[in-house]
Design a protein around this motif. Structure first.
Motif, short mmCIF file in Angstrom:
data_model
loop_
_atom_site.label_atom_id
_atom_site.label_comp_id
_atom_site.label_asym_id
_atom_site.label_seq_id
_atom_site.Cartn_x
_atom_site.Cartn_y
_atom_site.Cartn_z
N ILE A 60 0.56 -0.80 -0.09
CA ILE A 60 -0.08 0.20 0.22
C ILE A 60 0.85 1.15 0.45
O ILE A 60 0.34 2.14 -0.37
CB ILE A 60 -1.44 0.26 1.23
N SER A 61 2.07 0.80 1.11
CA SER A 61 2.68 2.59 0.67
C SER A 61 3.34 3.64 -0.54
O SER A 61 4.06 3.80 -1.13
CB SER A 61 4.44 2.07 1.67
N LYS A 62 3.35 1.74 -1.24
CA LYS A 62 3.23 2.50 -2.77
C LYS A 62 3.03 2.89 -3.58
O LYS A 62 3.16 3.26 -5.18
CB LYS A 62 4.33 0.99 -3.51
N LEU A 63 1.34 2.68 -3.14
CA LEU A 63 -0.06 3.33 -4.18
C LEU A 63 0.29 4.82 -4.69
O LEU A 63 0.55 5.51 -3.90
CB LEU A 63 -1.28 3.40 -3.31
N GLN A 64 -0.25 5.24 -5.62
CA GLN A 64 -0.22 6.51 -6.39
C GLN A 64 -1.22 6.58 -7.05
O GLN A 64 -1.29 6.00 -7.76
CB GLN A 64 1.46 6.25 -7.29
N GLY A 65 -2.11 7.24 -6.86
CA GLY A 65 -3.13 7.84 -8.12
C GLY A 65 -3.64 6.74 -7.69
O GLY A 65 -4.11 6.30 -6.40
N GLU A 66 -5.19 6.90 -8.50
CA GLU A 66 -5.99 6.13 -8.14
C GLU A 66 -6.36 4.76 -9.10
O GLU A 66 -6.15 4.20 -10.24
CB GLU A 66 -7.33 6.91 -8.68
N VAL A 67 -6.39 3.55 -8.72
CA VAL A 67 -5.90 2.11 -8.98
C VAL A 67 -8.05 1.73 -8.98
O VAL A 67 -7.66 1.33 -7.43
CB VAL A 67 -5.52 1.37 -7.80
N ILE A 68 -7.90 0.69 -10.18
CA ILE A 68 -9.34 0.52 -9.59
C ILE A 68 -9.75 -0.88 -10.40
O ILE A 68 -8.85 -1.07 -11.28
CB ILE A 68 -10.77 1.31 -10.47
N GLY A 69 -9.93 -1.93 -9.80
CA GLY A 69 -10.33 -3.20 -10.16
C GLY A 69 -11.04 -3.08 -10.85
O GLY A 69 -12.12 -2.60 -10.50
N MET A 174 -17.35 -2.63 -0.84
CA MET A 174 -15.86 -2.71 -2.04
C MET A 174 -14.94 -2.09 -1.01
O MET A 174 -15.12 -1.61 0.07
CB MET A 174 -16.29 -1.10 -2.17
N MET A 175 -13.63 -2.81 -1.34
CA MET A 175 -12.48 -3.03 -0.18
C MET A 175 -11.62 -1.70 -1.04
O MET A 175 -11.22 -2.06 -2.01
CB MET A 175 -11.71 -3.78 -0.49
N VAL A 176 -10.89 -0.70 0.47
CA VAL A 176 -10.49 0.06 -0.67
C VAL A 176 -9.27 0.32 0.69
O VAL A 176 -8.90 0.23 1.58
CB VAL A 176 -11.52 1.46 -0.11
N ASP A 177 -7.85 0.62 -0.76
CA ASP A 177 -6.34 0.72 0.48
C ASP A 177 -6.35 1.83 -0.34
O ASP A 177 -6.34 2.67 -0.91
CB ASP A 177 -5.33 -0.27 -0.48
N ILE A 178 -5.54 2.80 0.84
CA ILE A 178 -5.16 3.21 0.67
C ILE A 178 -3.95 4.10 1.60
O ILE A 178 -3.52 3.97 2.30
CB ILE A 178 -6.39 4.72 1.56
N VAL A 316 -4.75 12.47 0.59
CA VAL A 316 -4.40 11.00 0.24
C VAL A 316 -3.42 10.33 -1.21
O VAL A 316 -3.46 12.10 -2.55
CB VAL A 316 -5.60 10.26 -1.11
N LYS A 317 -2.68 10.64 -1.41
CA LYS A 317 -1.19 9.98 -2.80
C LYS A 317 -1.51 8.74 -3.07
O LYS A 317 -1.44 8.70 -4.48
CB LYS A 317 0.70 9.60 -1.97
N GLY A 318 -2.39 7.44 -2.88
CA GLY A 318 -3.23 6.76 -3.85
C GLY A 318 -3.99 6.12 -3.33
O GLY A 318 -3.90 5.84 -1.62
N ARG A 319 -4.93 5.26 -3.90
CA ARG A 319 -5.53 4.94 -3.54
C ARG A 319 -6.24 4.02 -4.54
O ARG A 319 -6.45 3.57 -5.34
CB ARG A 319 -7.12 5.53 -3.48
N GLN A 320 -6.93 2.51 -4.03
CA GLN A 320 -7.25 1.20 -4.31
C GLN A 320 -8.53 0.63 -4.43
O GLN A 320 -8.84 0.34 -3.12
CB GLN A 320 -5.76 0.64 -5.11
N TRP A 321 -9.24 0.63 -5.25
CA TRP A 321 -10.20 -0.26 -5.26
C TRP A 321 -10.83 -1.40 -5.48
O TRP A 321 -10.36 -1.85 -6.97
CB TRP A 321 -11.34 1.14 -5.87
N ALA A 322 -11.55 -2.52 -5.05
CA ALA A 322 -11.57 -3.59 -5.43
C ALA A 322 -13.48 -4.16 -5.08
O ALA A 322 -13.29 -4.08 -4.22
CB ALA A 322 -10.10 -4.37 -5.08
#
Length: 486
Positions: A60-69, A174-178, A316-322
């Motif tokens: 998660i510490s590498k997440l940048q921008g918006e990532v969507i499954g 929805m599961m969200v990593d931030i 928020v630097k990065g967010r991932q949705w699944a």
């Protein structure tokens, strides 16, 4: 956060509609073995391990921008629910209504056909968390929950209650990593001493405290913040349905989610997702701020009178949705009173056995016994020598709300701020002494908000102050003054 940088991760690579065959014998009659969590061929009994969700960022510490499954992409309004598959065994065409099912049997050769490829109607998620608790275990949990609430339960409910009709349901989440950076600043108070002073017939407790300017700045990684993605389930204030009950049985062990396969749904029902990430963003943002604020509390233990944050920022630097299907055993009962209908739920987390519910109350009985308790309180007020005997007048009211809360659980909720997995790094602390405050009447710092959540924080702080014994004492003193000291 800038949302222009959106990356779509295809999580259904290799998924095919049609027949899912047993790798050993080729049969298509496959279902979940709840005891092992594996898929099992119902013909040869061979079990095989589930596929893992691939492509999503795990650090998660590498997440940048918006990532969507790909299963969490926006729902296309005119996407078709009706799918027609051609059976590869006999050539017959089989129709599947994905609004209510992801599988159907071929009416000629009896082979099972499945929808596994993601379609833009919200029916196929990125991941699924298989059932782990059997129906019998869930029935025991529900029966035990209701048994403890039989005394004030409505007579018709007691007469009609049965766990024979409970259902296993996969609800959409929805599961969200931030990956974010948090900054908080304000004041904290550390208790020096407390003491009492007597004035006439009343005693007042006072507090002296050291005041500090406090800053906390850190990077925070939030892992699988989970929110409902059904509009109906998100409406926890509904007067017709006790939806908060389903929220209250969280969290789920989402780290054990696997790649979606329609065979996991065999024997269970499912509810289709009907919300998009944009609609859930505000809720996710609020809960993420709660989580960051609570994460800071581990470094604030010296401030035993609390902290009043005056500035709170979460960048928020990065967010991932699944998207995911998570398993629930559900008992429902519709209470009808005149034109009013309320749907009560008792729900069991089908992974952890966490149980929460709402039981219809026989209000005449509850009100009647509450009045008896109130009469007892009046007698105690008259005959017990106690400085604050006016408190006895609240016994009946307190009894009513305690029992109502036990049966209806209207305030039950998932504590996302504590239960969500969080990692804090690069913590920077500032604790600068400001002054000493003396003669304080409240046991908490004014404006304490380090333990409040979202829109509820004001209500929580207010409740804390109301139940504070010193506020009660002051209130009683005011009542005495207004009544001429009688």
């Amino acid at each position: 956060m800038q949302t222009n940088d959106v990356k779509i991760v295809k999580t259904d690579d290799g998924a095919k509609d049609g027949q899912n065959k047993c790798p050993k014998c080729g049969a298509t009659d496959i279902s979940l073995n709840v005891k092992t969590g594996k898929l099992r061929c119902n013909f040869c009994r061979h079990e095989f391990n589930p596929e893992q969700v691939a492509g999503l960022e795990t650090d998660i510490s590498k997440l940048q921008g918006e990532v969507i499954g790909s299963g969490a992409q926006n729902i296309v309004e005119d996407a078709k629910d009706i799918m027609t598959l051609k059976c590869s065994s006999c050539g017959a065409e089989v129709v599947i209504d994905t609004a209510s099912a992801t599988q159907a049997r071929c009416h000629w050769c009896r082979n099972t056909l499945s929808i596994n490829e993601q379609i833009p109607n919200g029916a196929i998620p990125d991941a699924v968390l298989p059932f782990k608790i059997s129906k019998e275990e869930a029935r025991t949990q529900i029966e035990s929950f209701v048994k403890k609430r039989k005394f004030f339960a409505h007579p018709k409910f007691k007469e009609e209650f049965t766990t024979e009709n409970i259902m296993g349901v996969y609800f959409p989440y929805m599961m969200v990593d931030i990956n974010a950076h948090a900054y908080l600043s304000g004041e904290g108070e550390r208790l020096i001493r407390s003491y009492t002073r007597r004035s006439g017939n009343t005693t007042q407790t006072y507090y002296d405290a050291d005041v500090y300017y406090v800053e906390r700045e850190f990077d925070v990684a939030i892992d699988d913040l989970t929110v409902e993605s059904s509009k109906d389930r998100l409406n926890k204030a509904s007067a017709e349905k006790t939806n908060n009950v389903i929220n209250a049985i969280m969290p789920f062990d989402t780290e054990n989610c696997v790649k979606f396969n329609a065979n996991y749904l065999k024997g269970y029902t499912s509810e289709k997702r009907d919300t998009n990430t944009e609609e859930l963003s505000k809720l996710v943002e609020t809960q993420a701020k709660d989580i960051a604020r609570f994460a800071a509390n581990d470094s604030l233990k010296q401030y035993n009178r609390g902290v009043a944050w005056q500035q709170q920022n979460l960048s928020v630097k990065g967010r991932q949705w699944a998207s995911a299907y998570l398993p629930v055993w559900l008992y429902s009962y519709q209470q009808v009173s005149g034109n009013k209908k309320v749907l009560h739920y008792v729900a069991v987390n089908a992974r952890t056995k966490e149980t929460m519910g709402s039981v219809p109350i026989h209000m005449p009985k509850l009100i009647g016994i509450s009045l008896l308790v109130e009469i007892l309180g009046v007698f105690l007020m008259l005959f017990v020598d106690f400085d604050y005997n006016y408190l006895f007048l609240t016994l009946g009211v307190i009894f009513f709300f305690v029992m109502y809360g036990k049966y209806r659980n209207v305030n039950a909720r998932h504590e996302h701020e504590k239960d969500t997995k969080t990692s804090v790094t690069n913590l920077r602390k500032v604790d600068q002494y400001k002054m000493k405050r003396t003669g304080l009447r409240n046991s908490r710092i004014a404006g304490a908000n380090n333990t409040g959540v979202g829109i509820q924080s004001f209500g929580a702080d207010l409740l804390n102050s109301v139940i504070d014994s010193n506020v009660i004492t002051s209130t009683i003193k005011d009542i005495n003054n207004k009544n001429g000291g009688k």
